[in-house]
Design a protein around this motif. Structure first.
Motif, short mmCIF file in Angstrom:
data_model
loop_
_atom_site.label_atom_id
_atom_site.label_comp_id
_atom_site.label_asym_id
_atom_site.label_seq_id
_atom_site.Cartn_x
_atom_site.Cartn_y
_atom_site.Cartn_z
N MET A 17 -7.27 -0.61 6.19
CA MET A 17 -5.52 -0.65 6.25
C MET A 17 -5.22 -2.20 5.48
SD MET A 17 -5.12 0.04 10.19
CE MET A 17 -5.20 1.37 11.04
N VAL A 18 -6.05 -3.00 5.35
CA VAL A 18 -5.60 -4.19 4.74
C VAL A 18 -5.54 -4.20 3.25
CG1 VAL A 18 -6.41 -6.93 4.35
CG2 VAL A 18 -6.08 -5.78 6.66
N LEU A 19 -6.51 -3.38 2.54
CA LEU A 19 -6.56 -2.89 1.51
C LEU A 19 -5.45 -2.26 0.79
CD1 LEU A 19 -10.47 -2.78 0.59
CD2 LEU A 19 -9.05 -4.57 0.06
N LEU A 20 -5.13 -1.17 1.77
CA LEU A 20 -3.97 -0.30 1.40
C LEU A 20 -2.69 -1.39 1.35
CD1 LEU A 20 -4.89 2.86 3.42
CD2 LEU A 20 -4.71 2.66 0.96
N PHE A 21 -2.40 -2.04 2.32
CA PHE A 21 -1.34 -2.84 2.40
C PHE A 21 -1.11 -3.93 1.15
CE2 PHE A 21 0.62 -6.92 3.55
CZ PHE A 21 1.70 -6.42 3.82
N HIS A 22 -2.44 -4.39 0.85
CA HIS A 22 -2.02 -5.54 -0.41
C HIS A 22 -2.22 -4.65 -1.67
CE1 HIS A 22 -2.58 -9.22 1.67
NE2 HIS A 22 -3.40 -8.96 2.40
N GLY A 23 -2.79 -3.57 -1.72
CA GLY A 23 -2.72 -2.62 -2.94
C GLY A 23 -1.33 -1.96 -3.02
N GLY A 24 -0.39 -2.28 -2.26
CA GLY A 24 0.98 -1.78 -2.30
C GLY A 24 1.26 -0.43 -1.97
N ILE A 25 0.35 0.37 -1.26
CA ILE A 25 0.51 1.66 -0.81
C ILE A 25 1.37 1.58 0.29
CG2 ILE A 25 -0.61 3.66 0.46
CD1 ILE A 25 -1.67 2.96 -2.42
N THR A 26 2.68 2.39 0.15
CA THR A 26 3.96 2.18 0.84
C THR A 26 3.91 3.16 2.05
OG1 THR A 26 5.01 3.38 -0.66
CG2 THR A 26 5.18 0.84 -0.69
N TRP A 27 2.91 4.27 1.81
CA TRP A 27 3.36 5.20 2.56
C TRP A 27 2.59 5.04 4.06
CZ3 TRP A 27 -1.68 7.26 3.93
CH2 TRP A 27 -2.65 6.89 2.85
N PHE A 28 1.57 4.05 4.20
CA PHE A 28 1.12 3.72 5.14
C PHE A 28 1.14 2.00 5.37
CE2 PHE A 28 -2.68 3.47 8.03
CZ PHE A 28 -2.19 4.07 9.19
N PRO A 29 1.95 1.58 5.75
CA PRO A 29 2.19 0.13 5.54
C PRO A 29 1.57 -0.56 6.93
CG PRO A 29 4.33 0.87 6.38
CD PRO A 29 3.39 1.88 6.02
N SER A 30 0.06 -0.64 6.71
CA SER A 30 -0.59 -1.07 7.89
C SER A 30 -1.59 -2.21 7.96
CB SER A 30 -1.81 0.32 8.05
OG SER A 30 -2.45 0.49 6.84
N GLY A 31 -1.28 -3.08 7.00
CA GLY A 31 -2.09 -4.13 6.75
C GLY A 31 -1.99 -5.05 8.07
N PHE A 32 -1.13 -5.40 8.79
CA PHE A 32 -1.03 -6.15 9.87
C PHE A 32 -1.74 -5.53 11.23
CE2 PHE A 32 2.64 -7.79 7.60
CZ PHE A 32 2.03 -8.86 7.31
N ILE A 33 -1.77 -4.26 11.25
CA ILE A 33 -2.58 -3.48 12.17
C ILE A 33 -4.07 -3.83 11.98
CG2 ILE A 33 -3.15 -1.20 13.34
CD1 ILE A 33 -0.46 -0.31 12.40
N GLY A 34 -4.48 -3.60 10.78
CA GLY A 34 -5.88 -3.94 10.46
C GLY A 34 -6.30 -5.74 10.90
N VAL A 35 -5.52 -6.55 10.41
CA VAL A 35 -5.73 -7.79 11.08
C VAL A 35 -5.77 -7.93 12.51
CG1 VAL A 35 -4.92 -10.12 11.09
CG2 VAL A 35 -4.59 -8.85 9.11
#
Length: 149
Positions: A17-35
């Motif tokens: 989730m964090v990697l997708l967020f930082h990779g700019g994947i916008t279809w699943f903005p999940s970085g904060f959920i990962g944290v």
């Protein structure tokens, strides 16, 4: 505490989730959920360690904090040296001064407080050059370690 594959599975999901967020994947903005998942896992594991030690009657604050420091500090020291080298080469003098300030707070595990005062948000464009911004979550985790026992 015995190995828990389910916890490692949750960690893997959180990392993704964090990697997708930082990779700019916008279809699943999940970085904060990962944290958030990391914080829950950490809270569970630390609570389990403390309660187990208390049950055995051998909990000591000094040993608890020493184990936490030895777990976090080596990686933080390597990170500080690596980012110091990068900042030395790439940063202008005023940016370098700001980096050194952030490095000081990172070394003291209080970078969340520093970045809260000096930035407008975590994922905003003006924070892209802050090499140590991601350490805010480690600082929160350490501060929780100070309160938890």
């Amino acid at each position: 505490m015995k190995y828990r594959a389910d916890i490692d599975g949750l960690r893997a999901i959180a990392v993704l989730m964090v990697l997708l967020f930082h990779g700019g994947i916008t279809w699943f903005p999940s970085g904060f959920i990962g944290v958030d998942i990391f914080f829950v896992i950490s809270g569970y594991l630390i609570s389990t360690i403390i309660f187990h030690s208390l049950k055995l009657g051998n909990f000591k604050f000094s040993e608890f904090y020493a184990r936490r420091l030895w777990r976090l500090q080596p990686a933080i020291v390597v990170l500080l040296f690596a980012t110091f080298g990068i900042a030395t080469v790439l940063y202008l003098p005023l940016d370098f001064i700001d980096f050194v300030k952030s490095a000081k707070y990172t070394a003291l595990l209080t970078s969340n407080q520093f970045f809260e005062r000096t930035t407008t948000g975590y994922a905003v464009p003006d924070t892209g050059q802050l090499l140590l911004l991601h350490t805010w979550s480690l600082s929160i985790e350490w501060q929780w370690y100070l309160l938890m026992p």
